[in-house]
Write a protein that holds these residues in place. Sequence first.
Motif, PDB file in Angstrom:
ATOM      1  N   THR A   1      80.349  63.108 -22.503  1.00 44.98           N
ATOM      2  CA  THR A   1      79.460  62.147 -22.760  1.00 44.98           C
ATOM      3  C   THR A   1      77.976  62.654 -22.347  1.00 44.98           C
ATOM      4  N   ILE A   2      77.668  63.362 -20.969  1.00 51.14           N
ATOM      5  CA  ILE A   2      76.620  63.659 -21.241  1.00 51.14           C
ATOM      6  C   ILE A   2      76.061  64.958 -22.380  1.00 51.14           C
ATOM      7  N   ARG A   3      76.529  65.683 -22.570  1.00 57.75           N
ATOM      8  CA  ARG A   3      76.243  66.291 -23.263  1.00 57.75           C
ATOM      9  C   ARG A   3      76.285  66.257 -24.988  1.00 57.75           C
ATOM     10  N   GLU A   4      76.810  64.963 -25.577  1.00 61.60           N
ATOM     11  CA  GLU A   4      77.061  64.186 -26.462  1.00 61.60           C
ATOM     12  C   GLU A   4      75.419  63.878 -26.658  1.00 61.60           C
ATOM     13  N   GLY A   5      75.055  63.209 -26.217  1.00 62.06           N
ATOM     14  CA  GLY A   5      73.739  62.887 -24.734  1.00 62.06           C
ATOM     15  C   GLY A   5      73.077  61.830 -24.034  1.00 62.06           C
ATOM     16  N   ASP A   6      71.655  61.913 -23.691  1.00 61.64           N
ATOM     17  CA  ASP A   6      71.033  61.408 -22.630  1.00 61.64           C
ATOM     18  C   ASP A   6      71.879  59.699 -22.010  1.00 61.64           C
ATOM     19  N   VAL A   7      72.081  59.771 -20.955  1.00 63.40           N
ATOM     20  CA  VAL A   7      72.961  57.976 -20.620  1.00 63.40           C
ATOM     21  C   VAL A   7      71.943  57.582 -19.373  1.00 63.40           C
ATOM     22  N   LEU A   8      72.009  56.821 -20.110  1.00 62.55           N
ATOM     23  CA  LEU A   8      70.622  55.723 -19.529  1.00 62.55           C
ATOM     24  C   LEU A   8      70.988  54.749 -18.555  1.00 62.55           C
ATOM     25  N   LEU A   9      70.690  54.076 -17.807  1.00 62.67           N
ATOM     26  CA  LEU A   9      71.481  53.290 -16.710  1.00 62.67           C
ATOM     27  C   LEU A   9      70.229  51.641 -15.797  1.00 62.67           C
ATOM     28  N   HIS A  10      70.547  51.030 -16.343  1.00 62.20           N
ATOM     29  CA  HIS A  10      69.792  50.443 -15.634  1.00 62.20           C
ATOM     30  C   HIS A  10      70.305  49.181 -15.104  1.00 62.20           C
ATOM     31  N   HIS A  11      70.022  49.463 -13.502  1.00 63.65           N
ATOM     32  CA  HIS A  11      70.638  48.344 -11.963  1.00 63.65           C
ATOM     33  C   HIS A  11      69.549  46.917 -12.058  1.00 63.65           C
ATOM     34  N   PRO A  12      70.793  46.795 -11.255  1.00 66.35           N
ATOM     35  CA  PRO A  12      72.129  45.738 -11.042  1.00 66.35           C
ATOM     36  C   PRO A  12      72.629  45.785 -12.291  1.00 66.35           C
ATOM     37  N   TYR A  13      72.280  45.422 -13.456  1.00 68.23           N
ATOM     38  CA  TYR A  13      72.190  45.261 -14.874  1.00 68.23           C
ATOM     39  C   TYR A  13      73.166  45.797 -15.391  1.00 68.23           C
ATOM     40  N   GLU A  14      73.309  47.656 -14.459  1.00 67.62           N
ATOM     41  CA  GLU A  14      74.439  48.155 -15.521  1.00 67.62           C
ATOM     42  C   GLU A  14      75.097  48.403 -13.990  1.00 67.62           C
ATOM     43  N   SER A  15      76.376  48.795 -14.838  1.00 59.76           N
ATOM     44  CA  SER A  15      77.181  49.617 -12.576  1.00 59.76           C
ATOM     45  C   SER A  15      76.376  50.810 -12.157  1.00 59.76           C
ATOM     46  N   PHE A  16      76.101  50.818 -10.504  1.00 54.45           N
ATOM     47  CA  PHE A  16      75.759  52.238 -10.170  1.00 54.45           C
ATOM     48  C   PHE A  16      77.222  53.056  -9.933  1.00 54.45           C
ATOM     49  N   SER A  17      78.964  52.837 -10.688  1.00 52.46           N
ATOM     50  CA  SER A  17      79.592  53.308 -10.811  1.00 52.46           C
ATOM     51  C   SER A  17      79.361  54.131 -11.350  1.00 52.46           C
ATOM     52  N   PRO A  18      78.846  54.686 -12.440  1.00 51.04           N
ATOM     53  CA  PRO A  18      78.824  56.320 -13.309  1.00 51.04           C
ATOM     54  C   PRO A  18      78.154  57.004 -12.203  1.00 51.04           C
ATOM     55  N   VAL A  19      77.488  56.616 -11.830  1.00 48.00           N
ATOM     56  CA  VAL A  19      76.812  57.979 -10.855  1.00 48.00           C
ATOM     57  C   VAL A  19      78.011  57.925  -9.221  1.00 48.00           C
ATOM     58  N   LEU A  20      78.945  56.752  -8.979  1.00 48.14           N
ATOM     59  CA  LEU A  20      79.809  57.658  -7.894  1.00 48.14           C
ATOM     60  C   LEU A  20      80.707  58.205  -8.786  1.00 48.14           C
ATOM     61  N   ASP A  21      80.859  57.956  -9.627  1.00 43.66           N
ATOM     62  CA  ASP A  21      82.399  58.598 -11.300  1.00 43.66           C
ATOM     63  C   ASP A  21      82.379  59.427 -10.988  1.00 43.66           C
ATOM     64  N   LEU A  22      80.699  60.452 -11.507  1.00 45.00           N
ATOM     65  CA  LEU A  22      80.506  61.571 -11.732  1.00 45.00           C
ATOM     66  C   LEU A  22      81.067  62.193 -10.729  1.00 45.00           C
ATOM     67  N   LEU A  23      79.904  61.885  -9.804  1.00 42.93           N
ATOM     68  CA  LEU A  23      79.901  63.391  -8.306  1.00 42.93           C
ATOM     69  C   LEU A  23      81.608  63.370  -8.260  1.00 42.93           C
ATOM     70  N   ALA A  24      82.736  61.805  -7.990  1.00 42.52           N
ATOM     71  CA  ALA A  24      83.741  62.186  -7.853  1.00 42.52           C
ATOM     72  C   ALA A  24      84.615  63.293  -8.642  1.00 42.52           C
ATOM     73  N   PHE A  25      84.400  62.674  -9.906  1.00 35.12           N
ATOM     74  CA  PHE A  25      84.988  63.943 -10.686  1.00 35.12           C
ATOM     75  C   PHE A  25      84.337  65.465 -10.394  1.00 35.12           C
ATOM     76  N   ALA A  26      83.434  65.609 -10.236  1.00 31.83           N
ATOM     77  CA  ALA A  26      82.682  66.633 -10.017  1.00 31.83           C
ATOM     78  C   ALA A  26      83.502  67.621  -9.192  1.00 31.83           C
ATOM     79  N   ALA A  27      83.745  66.480  -7.555  1.00 29.45           N
ATOM     80  CA  ALA A  27      84.132  66.796  -6.423  1.00 29.45           C
ATOM     81  C   ALA A  27      86.210  67.732  -6.554  1.00 29.45           C
ATOM     82  N   SER A  28      86.249  67.581  -8.157  1.00 25.54           N
ATOM     83  CA  SER A  28      87.866  67.760  -7.833  1.00 25.54           C
ATOM     84  C   SER A  28      87.960  68.432  -9.369  1.00 25.54           C
ATOM     85  N   ASP A  29      86.750  69.023 -10.053  1.00 25.38           N
ATOM     86  CA  ASP A  29      86.935  69.478 -11.162  1.00 25.38           C
ATOM     87  C   ASP A  29      86.948  71.428 -10.663  1.00 25.38           C
ATOM     88  N   PRO A  30      88.139  71.854 -11.075  1.00 25.90           N
ATOM     89  CA  PRO A  30      87.864  73.656 -10.999  1.00 25.90           C
ATOM     90  C   PRO A  30      87.042  73.890 -11.200  1.00 25.90           C
TER      91      PRO A  30
END
Length: 691
Positions: free
Chosen positions: A341-370
């Motif tokens: 998704t990020i390679r396709e284009g920059d992603v903007l997040l406007h909190h709290p109207y948009e969730s903070f979870s993508p930041v957590l999800d990206l780090l969680a994915f990275a933590a397990s990505d070989p």
Amino acid sequence: MTSSLTPIEPSDGELFLNRELSQLEFNFRVMAQAEDTSLPLLERLRYLCISCTNLDEFFEIRAATVRTALQFGGPLIPDGMAPARALELIHAKASKLVEAQYRCWNEILRPTLADAGIRVLTRASWTETQQRWLHDYFENDILPVLSPLGLDPAHPFPRILNKSLNVVVVLEGKDAFGRKGGMAIVRAPRSLPRIIQLPEEISGGKHDYVFLSSVLTAFVDDLFPGMKVKGAYQFRVTRNSELFVDEEEVENLASALKDELVSRGFRPAVRLEIAEDCPPAILKTLLANFDLGENAVYRINGPVNLSRVQQVYDLANRPELKFPPFKSRKGQLDEDSPFDTIREGDVLLHHPYESFSPVLDLLAFAASDPNVLAIKQTVYRTGKDSKIIEHLVTAARNGKDVTVVVELRARFDEEANLKLADRLQEAGVQVMYGVVGYKTHAKMQLIVRREGKVLRRYVHLGTGNYHSGTARTYTDIGLMTCNPEIAADVHGMFQQLSGLAPAIKLKRLLASPFTLHKNILKKIEREIKHARAGRPGHIIAKMNAINEATVIRALYEASQAGVKIELIVRGACCLRPGVPGISENITVRSVVGRFLEHSRVYWFGNDGEPEIFCSSADWMERNLLRRVETCFPILDPALAKRVFDEELANYLTDNTQAWQLDAKGNYTRVPPQPEVAPYSAQGALLARLCG
């Protein structure tokens, strides 16, 4: 920068507002929310509590700093006011604020809450049944943990902990040892709840509460059998909470900070809150022991720590008296392939109207990505049980190279950050404490991933902390990108933080303390040149506070040149707008609403080729000159328009929660104009992004 202004020295107070007084003004705007009958009742109570906790922090930090300046000499900046004069004005303004807080509580909120079935009962209103139950509660749950201290030559005045609840008791008679009565101090242990909920079968109501301080003073005579209690008066002392560690002289910053934290609760006093009926002789004794004068005394008509009534907001299950819940919009990341998704284009997040979870999800994915090799992260505030820390620990245990810059000196989070630093190190994370003399306030995350034969770097930059809790209550902007130049800049900043490298040349980012300050001045100068050449000059900036004298002088020069300047400053503002011949083209507004305005956005018109930046830095001396900060451009045109529309144009349109600053430092609420519908910037974003 060539200036047409008469040179303005930092001591020239005529063109600067006092920072401390401006910060106090913000709390009057918060208090206005508590008095606003259009808001849900329990939310109004919460605003009252916020104004009280803000005032606590003001005395712990800002008023304490002024007292230190008085001790060591030198004027305040940027207005040059003498510290002694500043303390006089602080006391006068803070006294008005305290009076407003207790008037709001006693005359407005407590009666209105009672009408709504939420009663906070005073001693005078207790029934016999309630009094018996509270007496039993005192005997069984409070008295066993109290340690009253009678004052005599063998028992000198005790050390009183910062912001602790205490009762000074006047006694008559003799105790078991034949000692004559005098004074005693009863401190309420921090383990005791400050708000006690009465059982429904005792009180008859589901939401009936009593302050611990009321119970203590009502039954304090039980602590002194055989003696007569002539009076019992609540008091609370606020102390200087600024930590001072001479970083040039210590070998281990973490160890030195731990030692300093031990003594924080007993540093010099700056404020005494005392029951309004306390006799002068008792007050004189307290002032002498705390080494304070009359300009540090605040007489209280009610509980000395009114912010504790926040527990009523938490305990009362009355959703109809609170803001309606909202659901933050989920971000645009693909859960199975967020990097795609990020390679396709920059992603903007406007909190709290948009969730903070993508930041957590990206780090969680990275933590397990070989394919992820390394993760670098700054940590300023994360909150309790932080998912960010959990994911960083997981990444380290999965063999990733994880480096975390923990800012140990994040005010009031020092102890928490020391603990999380230890936890990260135990998991194998490389932990750094930033740069000696400069707080690391930048919000950066860097993920290095192998993709085929290349290493690609993914970045998250933000205006707010990596804190899931505040991401629900603070407005902030976050950007996810793999732009090679931005990623290289972030990588370079981490290298600079981890080593002793010289200043690096950044391609896209601006950074304090090296390039941000001078580039803000250059961009203001560019608008001046446009205006003087007959082209439009326009600056719009949104931030928490502004006090940096050089930037303010540059804005004055821009105003004189005809540049239109629109500032949205939530809190303290030392710039005087609307001064004839100086700042006629500058307006300053403050928006106070459901969420705490926290994002920093700078926009420069640049004659039709505008630039827009988001930043972790306010235009304050500390942010621009004495911290490590980031300022990042929004390069995607569609996202740049989003930031401009949502964070700038939107807030300049607000006519329900906006306040306008005048040249004298006074704020007036912006009223809806005739034939113009009421408009709330935060309400519009809730409807647009969460609806």
